[in-house]
Design an enzyme around this catalytic site. Sequence first.
Site, PDB file in Angstrom:
ATOM      1  N   TYR A  54      -0.146  11.137   7.851  1.00 46.90           N
ATOM      2  CA  TYR A  54      -0.093  11.277   6.387  1.00 46.90           C
ATOM      3  C   TYR A  54       0.696  12.521   5.956  1.00 46.90           C
ATOM      4  O   TYR A  54       0.987  12.695   4.776  1.00 46.90           O
ATOM      5  CB  TYR A  54      -1.501  11.366   5.783  1.00 46.90           C
ATOM      6  CG  TYR A  54      -2.428  10.215   6.046  1.00 46.90           C
ATOM      7  CD1 TYR A  54      -1.977   9.029   6.620  1.00 46.90           C
ATOM      8  CD2 TYR A  54      -3.779  10.289   5.723  1.00 46.90           C
ATOM      9  CE1 TYR A  54      -2.849   7.972   6.867  1.00 46.90           C
ATOM     10  CE2 TYR A  54      -4.649   9.240   5.958  1.00 46.90           C
ATOM     11  CZ  TYR A  54      -4.181   8.088   6.538  1.00 46.90           C
ATOM     12  OH  TYR A  54      -5.051   7.056   6.780  1.00 46.90           O
TER      13      TYR A  54
ATOM     14  N   HIS B 269      -5.351   6.332  15.807  1.00 45.72           N
ATOM     15  CA  HIS B 269      -4.943   5.680  14.553  1.00 45.72           C
ATOM     16  C   HIS B 269      -4.617   4.182  14.719  1.00 45.72           C
ATOM     17  O   HIS B 269      -4.967   3.363  13.877  1.00 45.72           O
ATOM     18  CB  HIS B 269      -3.738   6.431  13.980  1.00 45.72           C
ATOM     19  CG  HIS B 269      -3.594   6.308  12.500  1.00 45.72           C
ATOM     20  ND1 HIS B 269      -3.176   7.351  11.716  1.00 45.72           N
ATOM     21  CD2 HIS B 269      -3.812   5.278  11.652  1.00 45.72           C
ATOM     22  CE1 HIS B 269      -3.144   6.958  10.448  1.00 45.72           C
ATOM     23  NE2 HIS B 269      -3.522   5.702  10.391  1.00 45.72           N
TER      24      HIS B 269
ATOM     25  N   LYS C 228      -6.582  11.882  12.600  1.00 48.69           N
ATOM     26  CA  LYS C 228      -6.251  10.807  13.554  1.00 48.69           C
ATOM     27  C   LYS C 228      -4.995  11.145  14.347  1.00 48.69           C
ATOM     28  O   LYS C 228      -4.091  11.817  13.825  1.00 48.69           O
ATOM     29  CB  LYS C 228      -5.990   9.492  12.791  1.00 48.69           C
ATOM     30  CG  LYS C 228      -6.998   9.175  11.700  1.00 48.69           C
ATOM     31  CD  LYS C 228      -6.753   7.848  11.025  1.00 48.69           C
ATOM     32  CE  LYS C 228      -7.654   7.673   9.818  1.00 48.69           C
ATOM     33  NZ  LYS C 228      -7.138   8.299   8.588  1.00 48.69           N
TER      34      LYS C 228
END
Length: 284
Positions: A53, A115, A82
């Site tokens: 992210y 992830h 993650k």
Amino acid sequence: MSSLTTRIELNNHTAIPCFGYGTYKIKDASEAYESVKAALEQGYRHIDTAAFYENEKFVSDAIKDFMKENNVSRQDIFVTSKVWKTELGYDKTLAAFEKTMEEMQLDYLDLYLVHWPASFAFDDDWENTNRATWKAMTEIYKSGRVKAIGVSNFLPHHLKALMEMEVIPAVNQIEINPGFLQKETVDYCQENGILVEAWSPLGRGKSLSHPVLEELAAKYNRTVAQIILRWEIQHGIVPLPKSVNPERILQNANVFDFEIAAGDMAVIDAIPPYGNSGHGPDDL
Ligand code: A2P
């Protein structure tokens, strides 16, 4: 399930708040910082980020500042990150974890997730890659620097190899939204003591205009988002809605004072695929 901070015990006896705040696609530094701050101010105590992210630093800055300004202790906030799918395997996973800890500057994470699984679609030795990644995850867990470990986007055939290992995943975070309950995976996880979390719980906003959900929202005098999030909670799933809008952050959390009747739960369960991403772990 009575409030935002109510915790659910995981299979390793740590406990996770039953509702979280998702931060995918909030890349802008100040937007990520302000949104996480707003969520914490409105009572959220479970924040989900990921190396992918690209906001781990801003998310953790908001958490640390909020704790300092409000005299909230670290154990009251549940933080997840993650390891991304380009970093699978033993050595790369250990290195990715160090990078995350450097970014976030926290003493520990509450939850660290793989992830995406290695898949036969792009890795001939996918089961062994997943085992090697999981061995690194187990080592990280045993070091005490994460309170629990889990996976994301694992289907039952990916999970099976891990179920034979020393530590089993505490959580599987998968895409869930109306029309995309992924019942087979949810059932497998729930039967094996793995808590299911929902990413894209509102179908990235696409699920919000479904006519059946609009009808139910009117019937319960709620918003469509609240109906969807409540439906997920009643399925024993921890939703992680994302919003950068303080009013919607608050609205999404107001789902603990009503109950969807069994018949209406079945109506939502029966909605055909609608708002899902179409992106699965075995796709290239
Ligand atoms: P925004 O950030 O502008 O509020 P998901 O959680 O499934 O990924 O969905 C996130 C998307 O849904 C974002 O585009 C977000 O926009 C929007 N969203 C989140 N909560 C609500 C809400 N209560 N009402 C309308 N849109 C929402």
